[in-house]
Design a protein around this motif. Structure first.
Motif, PDB file in Angstrom:
ATOM      1  N   ASP A 236      26.492  51.325  -4.336  1.00 10.23           N
ATOM      2  CA  ASP A 236      27.282  50.646  -5.352  1.00 10.23           C
ATOM      3  C   ASP A 236      28.769  50.934  -5.152  1.00 10.23           C
ATOM      4  O   ASP A 236      29.160  52.069  -4.863  1.00 10.23           O
ATOM      5  CB  ASP A 236      26.834  51.115  -6.743  1.00 10.23           C
ATOM      6  CG  ASP A 236      27.512  50.352  -7.850  1.00 10.23           C
ATOM      7  OD1 ASP A 236      28.580  50.810  -8.309  1.00 10.23           O
ATOM      8  OD2 ASP A 236      26.985  49.286  -8.245  1.00 10.23           O
ATOM      9  N   SER A 237      29.604  49.923  -5.305  1.00  4.98           N
ATOM     10  CA  SER A 237      31.042  50.074  -5.049  1.00  4.98           C
ATOM     11  C   SER A 237      31.687  51.113  -5.960  1.00  4.98           C
ATOM     12  O   SER A 237      32.637  51.799  -5.547  1.00  4.98           O
ATOM     13  CB  SER A 237      31.749  48.725  -5.207  1.00  4.98           C
ATOM     14  OG  SER A 237      31.562  48.202  -6.510  1.00  4.98           O
ATOM     15  N   SER A 238      31.198  51.247  -7.172  1.00  6.03           N
ATOM     16  CA  SER A 238      31.765  52.254  -8.072  1.00  6.03           C
ATOM     17  C   SER A 238      31.494  53.666  -7.559  1.00  6.03           C
ATOM     18  O   SER A 238      32.341  54.563  -7.683  1.00  6.03           O
ATOM     19  CB  SER A 238      31.197  52.093  -9.486  1.00  6.03           C
ATOM     20  OG  SER A 238      29.790  52.303  -9.499  1.00  6.03           O
ATOM     21  N   LEU A 239      30.319  53.867  -6.963  1.00  7.61           N
ATOM     22  CA  LEU A 239      30.006  55.169  -6.378  1.00  7.61           C
ATOM     23  C   LEU A 239      30.878  55.443  -5.155  1.00  7.61           C
ATOM     24  O   LEU A 239      31.296  56.580  -4.928  1.00  7.61           O
ATOM     25  CB  LEU A 239      28.529  55.239  -5.992  1.00  7.61           C
ATOM     26  CG  LEU A 239      27.536  55.480  -7.120  1.00  7.61           C
ATOM     27  CD1 LEU A 239      26.111  55.433  -6.593  1.00  7.61           C
ATOM     28  CD2 LEU A 239      27.797  56.825  -7.786  1.00  7.61           C
ATOM     29  N   VAL A 240      31.134  54.411  -4.379  1.00  2.00           N
ATOM     30  CA  VAL A 240      32.021  54.566  -3.225  1.00  2.00           C
ATOM     31  C   VAL A 240      33.386  55.056  -3.681  1.00  2.00           C
ATOM     32  O   VAL A 240      33.968  55.986  -3.108  1.00  2.00           O
ATOM     33  CB  VAL A 240      32.155  53.238  -2.449  1.00  2.00           C
ATOM     34  CG1 VAL A 240      33.258  53.343  -1.388  1.00  2.00           C
ATOM     35  CG2 VAL A 240      30.832  52.864  -1.793  1.00  2.00           C
ATOM     36  N   ASN A 241      33.911  54.474  -4.737  1.00  4.28           N
ATOM     37  CA  ASN A 241      35.219  54.874  -5.260  1.00  4.28           C
ATOM     38  C   ASN A 241      35.201  56.321  -5.753  1.00  4.28           C
ATOM     39  O   ASN A 241      36.155  57.081  -5.527  1.00  4.28           O
ATOM     40  CB  ASN A 241      35.640  53.948  -6.395  1.00  4.28           C
ATOM     41  CG  ASN A 241      35.908  52.527  -5.921  1.00  4.28           C
ATOM     42  OD1 ASN A 241      36.231  52.309  -4.760  1.00  4.28           O
ATOM     43  ND2 ASN A 241      35.768  51.560  -6.821  1.00  4.28           N
ATOM     44  N   GLU A 242      34.121  56.717  -6.413  1.00  3.74           N
ATOM     45  CA  GLU A 242      34.016  58.090  -6.907  1.00  3.74           C
ATOM     46  C   GLU A 242      33.951  59.087  -5.750  1.00  3.74           C
ATOM     47  O   GLU A 242      34.549  60.170  -5.805  1.00  3.74           O
ATOM     48  CB  GLU A 242      32.771  58.228  -7.783  1.00  3.74           C
ATOM     49  CG  GLU A 242      32.873  57.499  -9.116  1.00  3.74           C
ATOM     50  CD  GLU A 242      31.602  57.633  -9.938  1.00  3.74           C
ATOM     51  OE1 GLU A 242      30.760  58.478  -9.591  1.00  3.74           O
ATOM     52  OE2 GLU A 242      31.444  56.883 -10.914  1.00  3.74           O
ATOM     53  N   ILE A 243      33.209  58.733  -4.711  1.00  5.01           N
ATOM     54  CA  ILE A 243      33.089  59.624  -3.549  1.00  5.01           C
ATOM     55  C   ILE A 243      34.437  59.766  -2.851  1.00  5.01           C
ATOM     56  O   ILE A 243      34.845  60.870  -2.475  1.00  5.01           O
ATOM     57  CB  ILE A 243      32.005  59.090  -2.588  1.00  5.01           C
ATOM     58  CG1 ILE A 243      30.622  59.237  -3.234  1.00  5.01           C
ATOM     59  CG2 ILE A 243      32.056  59.842  -1.256  1.00  5.01           C
ATOM     60  CD1 ILE A 243      29.516  58.531  -2.487  1.00  5.01           C
ATOM     61  N   GLU A 244      35.144  58.664  -2.688  1.00  2.94           N
ATOM     62  CA  GLU A 244      36.466  58.732  -2.040  1.00  2.94           C
ATOM     63  C   GLU A 244      37.422  59.571  -2.862  1.00  2.94           C
ATOM     64  O   GLU A 244      38.244  60.316  -2.306  1.00  2.94           O
ATOM     65  CB  GLU A 244      37.005  57.327  -1.829  1.00  2.94           C
ATOM     66  CG  GLU A 244      36.352  56.587  -0.673  1.00  2.94           C
ATOM     67  CD  GLU A 244      37.103  55.346  -0.263  1.00  2.94           C
ATOM     68  OE1 GLU A 244      37.503  54.581  -1.172  1.00  2.94           O
ATOM     69  OE2 GLU A 244      37.275  55.135   0.951  1.00  2.94           O
ATOM     70  N   ALA A 245      37.333  59.467  -4.174  1.00  6.77           N
ATOM     71  CA  ALA A 245      38.212  60.276  -5.036  1.00  6.77           C
ATOM     72  C   ALA A 245      37.901  61.759  -4.895  1.00  6.77           C
ATOM     73  O   ALA A 245      38.782  62.601  -5.134  1.00  6.77           O
ATOM     74  CB  ALA A 245      38.050  59.839  -6.491  1.00  6.77           C
ATOM     75  N   ALA A 246      36.675  62.088  -4.499  1.00  4.90           N
ATOM     76  CA  ALA A 246      36.273  63.489  -4.335  1.00  4.90           C
ATOM     77  C   ALA A 246      36.694  64.073  -2.996  1.00  4.90           C
ATOM     78  O   ALA A 246      36.566  65.283  -2.796  1.00  4.90           O
ATOM     79  CB  ALA A 246      34.758  63.621  -4.487  1.00  4.90           C
TER      80      ALA A 246
END
Length: 253
Positions: A236-246
């Protein structure tokens, strides 16, 4: 709705709720009980669900660790795409590390024949794959061999990795989440993966979308220790964004 799409939705519900029931799924998707049971059987054959009375439970909730053969035959198209994309992270020469795993194994199969590389691995299957490659200087990490994953672990492996330095470590995982980072069911495998990461200048994580959002018993490292995460477009794209933020850059293929 295609069967593959429906099965993906069933798997997502199972992971979110901890289990799914045949009756509930039949009502939700307007299917016969038999069709739902066939879907659950298909997912069980892929090694992602375990059938129980009246429904199914995701294998990670059972603490179940699939065998290497089961994992190697699951999500094969996605793993091939991930491995091909990971080739961009392979240096022109020098030393790399390939962690034990079915996706890293596919990367081993695709390593370019025109590069002189030293490859360090704790995987018996990867060692066999690369044993006849004239451009590869193969360094096999010793240790206790885990039959379930065909990986060497424990003190011999940790000592060897402590004295090793590579440009890039390509690492696999059973689970990856923002909250707990990389996780795996076995403590000895977690320790070996951690040592592999610490031996490298850069770390590239290879994991398909079924690993994202799952947590297992033993923590490897947090996502801040990962430079690049290569996964497939099922995330999911929202998870991708969260992972990149981490921490890591995320490559979706």
């Amino acid at each position: 709705m295609y069967a593959e799409e429906r099965q993906r939705m069933i798997l997502e519900r199972a992971r979110a709720a901890g289990r799914v029931d045949v009756a509930d799924l039949a009502g939700e998707f307007h299917l016969t009980y038999e069709t739902v049971r066939r879907d659950l059987t298909a997912l069980e054959r892929h090694g992602v669900l375990r059938r129980v009375h009246g429904g199914a439970i995701p294998i990670e909730r059972l603490g179940f660790e699939p065998s290497f053969g089961t994992r190697d035959s699951t999500m094969t198209e996605e793993k091939e795409r991930i491995a091909k994309a990971a080739l961009a992270e392979v240096p022109a020469d020098g030393a790399i590390l390939l962690d034990a795993g079915s996706t890293t194994g596919r990367l081993a199969e695709q390593l370019p024949a025109d590069r002189e590389l030293t490859v360090v691995t704790n995987s018996l299957t990867i060692a066999f794959t690369l044993s006849a490659r004239p451009n590869v200087q193969l360094m096999v990490v010793g240790g206790r061999l885990r039959g379930r994953t065909l990986a060497t672990v424990e003190s011999w492996a940790l000592q060897a990795l402590q004295d090793t330095f590579v440009e890039v470590a390509f690492v696999g995982t059973n689970g990856v989440s923002v909250e707990r980072g990389m996780t795996t069911p076995d403590q000895s495998e977690a320790m070996t993966k951690r040592a592999a990461i610490r031996s490298a200048r850069r770390t590239v994580l290879l994991a398909d979308h079924t690993k994202v959002g799952n947590d297992h018993f033993a923590r490897v490292e947090g996502l801040k220790e990962v430079d690049t995460f290569v996964t497939d477009n099922g995330v999911d794209s929202s998870l991708v964004n969260e992972i990149e933020a981490a921490g890591p850059a995320v490559v979706v293929v």
